[in-house]
Design a protein around this motif. Sequence first.
Motif, PDB file in Angstrom:
ATOM      1  N   THR A   1      36.450  37.912  49.837  1.00  0.00           N
ATOM      2  CA  THR A   1      37.434  38.851  50.557  1.00  0.00           C
ATOM      3  C   THR A   1      38.786  38.474  50.068  1.00  0.00           C
ATOM      4  O   THR A   1      39.017  37.213  49.324  1.00  0.00           O
ATOM      5  N   ASP A   2      39.907  39.309  50.108  1.00  0.00           N
ATOM      6  CA  ASP A   2      41.106  38.917  49.815  1.00  0.00           C
ATOM      7  C   ASP A   2      42.298  38.538  51.094  1.00  0.00           C
ATOM      8  O   ASP A   2      43.237  38.466  51.066  1.00  0.00           O
ATOM      9  N   LYS A   3      41.321  38.449  52.165  1.00  0.00           N
ATOM     10  CA  LYS A   3      42.230  37.997  53.329  1.00  0.00           C
ATOM     11  C   LYS A   3      42.277  36.496  53.398  1.00  0.00           C
ATOM     12  O   LYS A   3      41.602  35.659  53.541  1.00  0.00           O
ATOM     13  N   ILE A   4      43.528  36.145  53.451  1.00  0.00           N
ATOM     14  CA  ILE A   4      44.193  34.780  53.153  1.00  0.00           C
ATOM     15  C   ILE A   4      43.552  33.941  54.311  1.00  0.00           C
ATOM     16  O   ILE A   4      42.989  32.893  54.150  1.00  0.00           O
ATOM     17  N   ARG A   5      43.504  34.290  55.583  1.00  0.00           N
ATOM     18  CA  ARG A   5      43.046  33.351  56.757  1.00  0.00           C
ATOM     19  C   ARG A   5      41.562  33.519  56.623  1.00  0.00           C
ATOM     20  O   ARG A   5      41.088  32.465  57.183  1.00  0.00           O
TER      21      ARG A   5
ATOM     22  N   MET B   1      37.359  27.792  53.499  1.00  0.00           N
ATOM     23  CA  MET B   1      37.914  26.410  52.709  1.00  0.00           C
ATOM     24  C   MET B   1      37.718  25.270  53.783  1.00  0.00           C
ATOM     25  O   MET B   1      37.400  24.141  53.511  1.00  0.00           O
ATOM     26  N   LYS B   2      38.290  25.504  55.115  1.00  0.00           N
ATOM     27  CA  LYS B   2      38.216  24.296  56.150  1.00  0.00           C
ATOM     28  C   LYS B   2      36.698  24.106  56.391  1.00  0.00           C
ATOM     29  O   LYS B   2      36.390  22.855  56.489  1.00  0.00           O
TER      30      LYS B   2
ATOM     31  N   LEU C   1      34.319  35.443  44.611  1.00  0.00           N
ATOM     32  CA  LEU C   1      34.175  36.597  43.885  1.00  0.00           C
ATOM     33  C   LEU C   1      35.123  37.627  43.994  1.00  0.00           C
ATOM     34  O   LEU C   1      35.916  37.494  44.917  1.00  0.00           O
ATOM     35  N   GLY C   2      35.285  38.246  42.749  1.00  0.00           N
ATOM     36  CA  GLY C   2      36.348  39.529  42.868  1.00  0.00           C
ATOM     37  C   GLY C   2      37.733  38.897  42.940  1.00  0.00           C
ATOM     38  O   GLY C   2      38.260  38.072  42.447  1.00  0.00           O
ATOM     39  N   GLU C   3      38.514  39.798  43.724  1.00  0.00           N
ATOM     40  CA  GLU C   3      40.210  39.598  43.837  1.00  0.00           C
ATOM     41  C   GLU C   3      40.512  38.463  44.842  1.00  0.00           C
ATOM     42  O   GLU C   3      41.674  38.052  44.831  1.00  0.00           O
ATOM     43  N   CYS C   4      39.378  37.580  45.347  1.00  0.00           N
ATOM     44  CA  CYS C   4      40.023  36.650  46.226  1.00  0.00           C
ATOM     45  C   CYS C   4      40.614  35.456  45.597  1.00  0.00           C
ATOM     46  O   CYS C   4      41.297  34.409  45.999  1.00  0.00           O
ATOM     47  N   PHE C   5      40.103  35.339  44.360  1.00  0.00           N
ATOM     48  CA  PHE C   5      40.815  34.171  43.542  1.00  0.00           C
ATOM     49  C   PHE C   5      42.226  34.600  42.762  1.00  0.00           C
ATOM     50  O   PHE C   5      42.417  33.995  41.741  1.00  0.00           O
ATOM     51  N   ASP C   6      42.724  35.473  43.216  1.00  0.00           N
ATOM     52  CA  ASP C   6      44.002  35.860  42.687  1.00  0.00           C
ATOM     53  C   ASP C   6      45.085  34.807  42.912  1.00  0.00           C
ATOM     54  O   ASP C   6      45.297  34.106  44.120  1.00  0.00           O
TER      55      ASP C   6
ATOM     56  N   LEU D   1      46.434  26.812  51.465  1.00  0.00           N
ATOM     57  CA  LEU D   1      45.208  27.161  50.713  1.00  0.00           C
ATOM     58  C   LEU D   1      45.153  26.229  49.319  1.00  0.00           C
ATOM     59  O   LEU D   1      43.840  25.802  49.002  1.00  0.00           O
ATOM     60  N   LYS D   2      45.911  25.975  48.574  1.00  0.00           N
ATOM     61  CA  LYS D   2      45.997  25.389  47.454  1.00  0.00           C
ATOM     62  C   LYS D   2      45.649  23.946  47.630  1.00  0.00           C
ATOM     63  O   LYS D   2      44.658  23.183  47.276  1.00  0.00           O
TER      64      LYS D   2
END
Length: 65
Positions: free
Chosen positions: A9-13, A19-20, A37-42, A53-54
Amino acid sequence: MKLAVVIGTDKIRRIRSAMKFANIAVDAGNEVKVFFLGECFDTKIIDAEEVNLKERMESFLEKGG
């Protein structure tokens, strides 16, 4: 236990929550792998400062995830 966390997903939350979960699982002694996957690694998503997140990703890697 071996766990795989798949983030597509590209939803940051939602990425932050995944990751938590991955960090908590590694802390508990599990072998965890995270797949993006996909755009989530932008880079604009990873660098989003409001959710740190970083830092969560770096912490996961330092723990052996």
